[in-house]
Design a protein around this motif. Structure first.
Motif, PDB file in Angstrom:
ATOM      1  N   ARG A 157       0.708  -1.343  -0.011  1.00 18.53           N
ATOM      2  CA  ARG A 157       0.081   0.000  -0.145  1.00 18.53           C
ATOM      3  C   ARG A 157       0.903   1.277  -0.043  1.00 18.53           C
ATOM      4  NH1 ARG A 157      -2.534  -0.043   5.120  1.00 18.53           N
ATOM      5  NH2 ARG A 157      -3.991   1.779   4.307  1.00 18.53           N
ATOM      6  N   VAL A 158       1.952   1.372   0.627  1.00 16.49           N
ATOM      7  CA  VAL A 158       2.911   2.513   0.830  1.00 16.49           C
ATOM      8  C   VAL A 158       3.489   2.562  -0.493  1.00 16.49           C
ATOM      9  CG1 VAL A 158       5.188   3.143   1.632  1.00 16.49           C
ATOM     10  CG2 VAL A 158       3.198   2.202   3.283  1.00 16.49           C
ATOM     11  N   LEU A 159       3.653   1.494  -1.426  1.00 16.99           N
ATOM     12  CA  LEU A 159       4.399   1.883  -2.809  1.00 16.99           C
ATOM     13  C   LEU A 159       3.189   2.140  -3.680  1.00 16.99           C
ATOM     14  CD1 LEU A 159       6.325  -1.709  -2.777  1.00 16.99           C
ATOM     15  CD2 LEU A 159       7.191   0.488  -2.165  1.00 16.99           C
ATOM     16  N   GLU A 160       2.019   1.696  -3.553  1.00 16.17           N
ATOM     17  CA  GLU A 160       1.211   2.287  -4.276  1.00 16.17           C
ATOM     18  C   GLU A 160       0.893   3.531  -4.131  1.00 16.17           C
ATOM     19  OE1 GLU A 160      -0.419   0.836  -6.986  1.00 16.17           O
ATOM     20  OE2 GLU A 160       0.970  -0.859  -6.652  1.00 16.17           O
ATOM     21  N   GLU A 161       0.937   4.147  -2.839  1.00 17.50           N
ATOM     22  CA  GLU A 161       0.748   5.499  -2.419  1.00 17.50           C
ATOM     23  C   GLU A 161       1.936   6.400  -3.115  1.00 17.50           C
ATOM     24  OE1 GLU A 161      -1.628   8.587  -0.949  1.00 17.50           O
ATOM     25  OE2 GLU A 161      -1.881   6.350  -1.073  1.00 17.50           O
ATOM     26  N   ALA A 162       3.132   5.786  -3.242  1.00 17.36           N
ATOM     27  CA  ALA A 162       4.347   6.568  -3.629  1.00 17.36           C
ATOM     28  C   ALA A 162       3.801   6.894  -5.166  1.00 17.36           C
ATOM     29  CB  ALA A 162       5.524   5.680  -3.597  1.00 17.36           C
ATOM     30  N   LYS A 163       3.309   5.768  -5.803  1.00 14.85           N
ATOM     31  CA  LYS A 163       2.927   6.079  -7.196  1.00 14.85           C
ATOM     32  C   LYS A 163       1.797   7.134  -7.389  1.00 14.85           C
ATOM     33  CE  LYS A 163       4.004   1.289  -8.446  1.00 14.85           C
ATOM     34  NZ  LYS A 163       3.318   0.031  -9.108  1.00 14.85           N
ATOM     35  N   LYS A 164       1.054   7.153  -6.580  1.00 18.67           N
ATOM     36  CA  LYS A 164      -0.144   7.931  -6.771  1.00 18.67           C
ATOM     37  C   LYS A 164       0.540   9.413  -6.298  1.00 18.67           C
ATOM     38  CE  LYS A 164      -4.062   6.888  -5.147  1.00 18.67           C
ATOM     39  NZ  LYS A 164      -5.334   6.207  -4.101  1.00 18.67           N
ATOM     40  N   ALA A 165       1.672   9.595  -5.377  1.00 17.58           N
ATOM     41  CA  ALA A 165       2.201  10.838  -5.330  1.00 17.58           C
ATOM     42  C   ALA A 165       2.494  11.400  -6.357  1.00 17.58           C
ATOM     43  CB  ALA A 165       3.068  10.796  -4.165  1.00 17.58           C
ATOM     44  N   PHE A 166       3.148  10.663  -7.416  1.00 14.93           N
ATOM     45  CA  PHE A 166       3.794  10.962  -8.902  1.00 14.93           C
ATOM     46  C   PHE A 166       2.610  11.486  -9.450  1.00 14.93           C
ATOM     47  CE2 PHE A 166       7.720   8.925  -7.909  1.00 14.93           C
ATOM     48  CZ  PHE A 166       8.619   9.666  -8.546  1.00 14.93           C
ATOM     49  N   LEU A 167       1.471  10.772  -9.618  1.00 16.01           N
ATOM     50  CA  LEU A 167       0.311  11.178 -10.454  1.00 16.01           C
ATOM     51  C   LEU A 167      -0.218  12.421  -9.729  1.00 16.01           C
ATOM     52  CD1 LEU A 167      -1.632  10.183 -12.564  1.00 16.01           C
ATOM     53  CD2 LEU A 167      -3.105   9.048 -10.769  1.00 16.01           C
ATOM     54  N   LEU A 168      -0.481  12.718  -8.753  1.00 19.32           N
ATOM     55  CA  LEU A 168      -1.039  14.030  -8.053  1.00 19.32           C
ATOM     56  C   LEU A 168       0.090  15.191  -8.510  1.00 19.32           C
ATOM     57  CD1 LEU A 168      -1.907  12.687  -4.565  1.00 19.32           C
ATOM     58  CD2 LEU A 168      -3.577  13.422  -6.536  1.00 19.32           C
ATOM     59  N   ASN A 169       1.063  14.959  -8.430  1.00 15.34           N
ATOM     60  CA  ASN A 169       2.064  15.912  -9.047  1.00 15.34           C
ATOM     61  C   ASN A 169       1.825  16.183 -10.423  1.00 15.34           C
ATOM     62  OD1 ASN A 169       3.742  16.498  -6.645  1.00 15.34           O
ATOM     63  ND2 ASN A 169       4.767  14.535  -7.114  1.00 15.34           N
ATOM     64  N   ILE A 170       1.961  15.428 -11.192  1.00 13.30           N
ATOM     65  CA  ILE A 170       1.547  15.424 -12.742  1.00 13.30           C
ATOM     66  C   ILE A 170       0.119  16.336 -13.042  1.00 13.30           C
ATOM     67  CG2 ILE A 170       1.134  14.281 -14.845  1.00 13.30           C
ATOM     68  CD1 ILE A 170       2.802  12.198 -14.038  1.00 13.30           C
ATOM     69  N   GLN A 171      -0.650  15.963 -12.271  1.00 15.15           N
ATOM     70  CA  GLN A 171      -2.177  16.567 -12.425  1.00 15.15           C
ATOM     71  C   GLN A 171      -2.092  18.158 -11.822  1.00 15.15           C
ATOM     72  OE1 GLN A 171      -4.785  14.025  -9.906  1.00 15.15           O
ATOM     73  NE2 GLN A 171      -4.931  12.599 -11.758  1.00 15.15           N
ATOM     74  N   VAL A 172      -1.237  18.254 -10.775  1.00 13.90           N
ATOM     75  CA  VAL A 172      -1.190  19.792 -10.317  1.00 13.90           C
ATOM     76  C   VAL A 172      -0.524  20.565 -11.507  1.00 13.90           C
ATOM     77  CG1 VAL A 172       0.169  21.436  -8.947  1.00 13.90           C
ATOM     78  CG2 VAL A 172      -0.967  19.210  -7.841  1.00 13.90           C
ATOM     79  N   PHE A 173       0.531  19.916 -12.204  1.00 17.19           N
ATOM     80  CA  PHE A 173       1.106  20.763 -13.220  1.00 17.19           C
ATOM     81  C   PHE A 173       0.235  21.070 -14.573  1.00 17.19           C
ATOM     82  CE2 PHE A 173       4.120  20.550 -10.153  1.00 17.19           C
ATOM     83  CZ  PHE A 173       4.971  21.688 -10.404  1.00 17.19           C
ATOM     84  N   GLU A 174      -0.701  20.019 -14.810  1.00 19.33           N
ATOM     85  CA  GLU A 174      -1.546  20.033 -15.942  1.00 19.33           C
ATOM     86  C   GLU A 174      -2.424  21.357 -15.903  1.00 19.33           C
ATOM     87  OE1 GLU A 174      -3.230  16.201 -16.383  1.00 19.33           O
ATOM     88  OE2 GLU A 174      -1.535  15.318 -17.549  1.00 19.33           O
ATOM     89  N   ALA A 175      -2.939  21.180 -14.391  1.00 17.77           N
ATOM     90  CA  ALA A 175      -3.823  22.447 -14.083  1.00 17.77           C
ATOM     91  C   ALA A 175      -3.232  23.653 -14.096  1.00 17.77           C
ATOM     92  CB  ALA A 175      -4.558  22.273 -12.607  1.00 17.77           C
ATOM     93  N   LEU A 176      -1.906  23.709 -13.699  1.00 19.35           N
ATOM     94  CA  LEU A 176      -1.190  25.132 -13.895  1.00 19.35           C
ATOM     95  C   LEU A 176      -0.957  25.380 -15.090  1.00 19.35           C
ATOM     96  CD1 LEU A 176       1.716  24.601 -11.162  1.00 19.35           C
ATOM     97  CD2 LEU A 176      -0.568  26.025 -10.796  1.00 19.35           C
ATOM     98  N   GLN A 177      -0.723  24.410 -15.989  1.00 19.34           N
ATOM     99  CA  GLN A 177      -0.510  24.565 -17.687  1.00 19.34           C
ATOM    100  C   GLN A 177      -1.959  25.372 -18.053  1.00 19.34           C
ATOM    101  OE1 GLN A 177      -0.083  21.223 -19.947  1.00 19.34           O
ATOM    102  NE2 GLN A 177       0.501  22.347 -21.752  1.00 19.34           N
ATOM    103  N   GLU A 178      -3.101  24.917 -17.541  1.00 18.75           N
ATOM    104  CA  GLU A 178      -4.399  25.509 -18.094  1.00 18.75           C
ATOM    105  C   GLU A 178      -4.434  26.898 -17.597  1.00 18.75           C
ATOM    106  OE1 GLU A 178      -8.968  24.658 -17.993  1.00 18.75           O
ATOM    107  OE2 GLU A 178      -7.639  23.099 -17.023  1.00 18.75           O
ATOM    108  N   LEU A 179      -3.914  27.151 -16.130  1.00 20.48           N
ATOM    109  CA  LEU A 179      -3.959  28.651 -15.864  1.00 20.48           C
ATOM    110  C   LEU A 179      -3.141  29.582 -16.773  1.00 20.48           C
ATOM    111  CD1 LEU A 179      -3.473  28.561 -12.024  1.00 20.48           C
ATOM    112  CD2 LEU A 179      -5.518  29.877 -13.351  1.00 20.48           C
TER     113      LEU A 179
END
Length: 296
Positions: A201-223
């Motif tokens: 579960r910790v390893l899956e959460e680490a992957k999720k952290a990367f995904l959340l980072n990517i989503q943050v920057f996709e949103a900033l790109q739109e801004l």
């Protein structure tokens, strides 16, 4: 079936830090081979994107460190509690004050994707604190390692003062030897008591952290593509520069020094196309994580 289970069991017997690096290897390779890496290394970054990135990092670290404080005495996190050495919220506040002025809290945007990341951190801290180490390890050690490379590049590309203004996020005053500290952190993390299911579960959460980072920057790109900051159109550069010069003198700056600083902090460098510039900014957070994990 039995062979597969045996292999899985043997794999989970590895140190957590080693498993973390293996689990995020694919994401790291994707980040390493994208155009932003080369572009950032060439210094192709604008002040506007850099400021937006810094703002989002502030919200992310505020949430992360709130949950760390909540769980600092919890055995699932306590061994890797290093606030003096690692925490970034205060440093980001310093940077935001430099870039936005004294009213920075009213100026900075928090896009929906950043809020989603914040909510995930709070959810983990309150309900599954054993997963908090995945976010802490991914962010802090990534910043400590890869961030040092980006600090030099950003300082040169944005013509920031050599005295470090605007770059406090990258400065870890509490860490005198990054290599030794990372070894200590890894050893503490590896000593956390976890069964195989929790490790997964910790390893899956680490992957999720990367995904959340990517989503943050996709949103900033739109801004950026809409030419907005905090929901409002971004002022023309000349007007923005003049406004901040005037505001600086209202607060009684030291003559000469503040003028030079203001010119530096409101100048966009490397006027490449918006797409190329944003590719660089989009990779900012992922770069610190990717380079950092690779270096650990």
């Amino acid at each position: 079936m039995e062979t597969s289970q045996t292999h899985s069991s043997e794999s989970m017997s590895k140190d957590l830090s080693e498993l973390m690096k293996e689990a995020t290897k694919e994401v790291h390779e994707q980040a390493e081979n994208t155009p932003f890496m080369k572009n950032f290394q060439k210094g192709q970054v604008s002040l506007h994107e850099f400021k937006l990135v810094t703002a989002s990092l502030y919200f992310i670290y505020s949430a992360l460190e709130e949950e760390i404080e909540r769980n600092k005495n919890n055995p699932v996190y306590a061994p890797v509690y290093f606030p003096a050495e690692l925490h970034r919220k205060a440093a980001l506040e310093e940077d935001l004050k430099y870039f936005y002025g004294s009213n920075w809290r009213e100026e900075i945007p928090c896009p929906e994707a950043t809020q989603k990341y914040v909510e995930r951190l709070h959810y983990v801290g309150k309900n599954h604190p054993e997963l908090l180490v995945a976010h802490a390890y991914t962010r802090y050690l990534g910043d400590l390692s890869g961030g040092q490379v980006l600090k030099k590049i950003a300082q040169k590309a944005l013509q920031l003062p050599s005295t470090g203004e605007g770059l406090a996020f990258f400065t870890f005053d509490g860490v005198s030897n990054a290599t030794k500290f990372k070894q200590l952190y890894r050893s503490r993390m590896n000593a956390l008591e976890m069964d195989h299911a929790t490790k997964k579960r910790v390893l899956e959460e680490a992957k999720k952290a990367f995904l959340l980072n990517i989503q943050v920057f996709e949103a900033l790109q739109e801004l950026v593509s809409k030419g907005q900051e905090n929901g409002h159109p971004v002022q023309p550069k000349a007007e923005l520069r003049t406004r901040n010069v005037n505001r600086s003198y209202e607060h009684g700056p030291a003559p000469g020094k503040e003028s030079d600083r203001t010119k530096r902090k409101h100048t966009d460098i490397m006027p490449t196309t918006p797409l190329v510039r944003w590719i660089v900014a989009l990779g900012f957070l992922a770069t610190t994580v990717a380079v950092g994990l690779f270096a650990m």
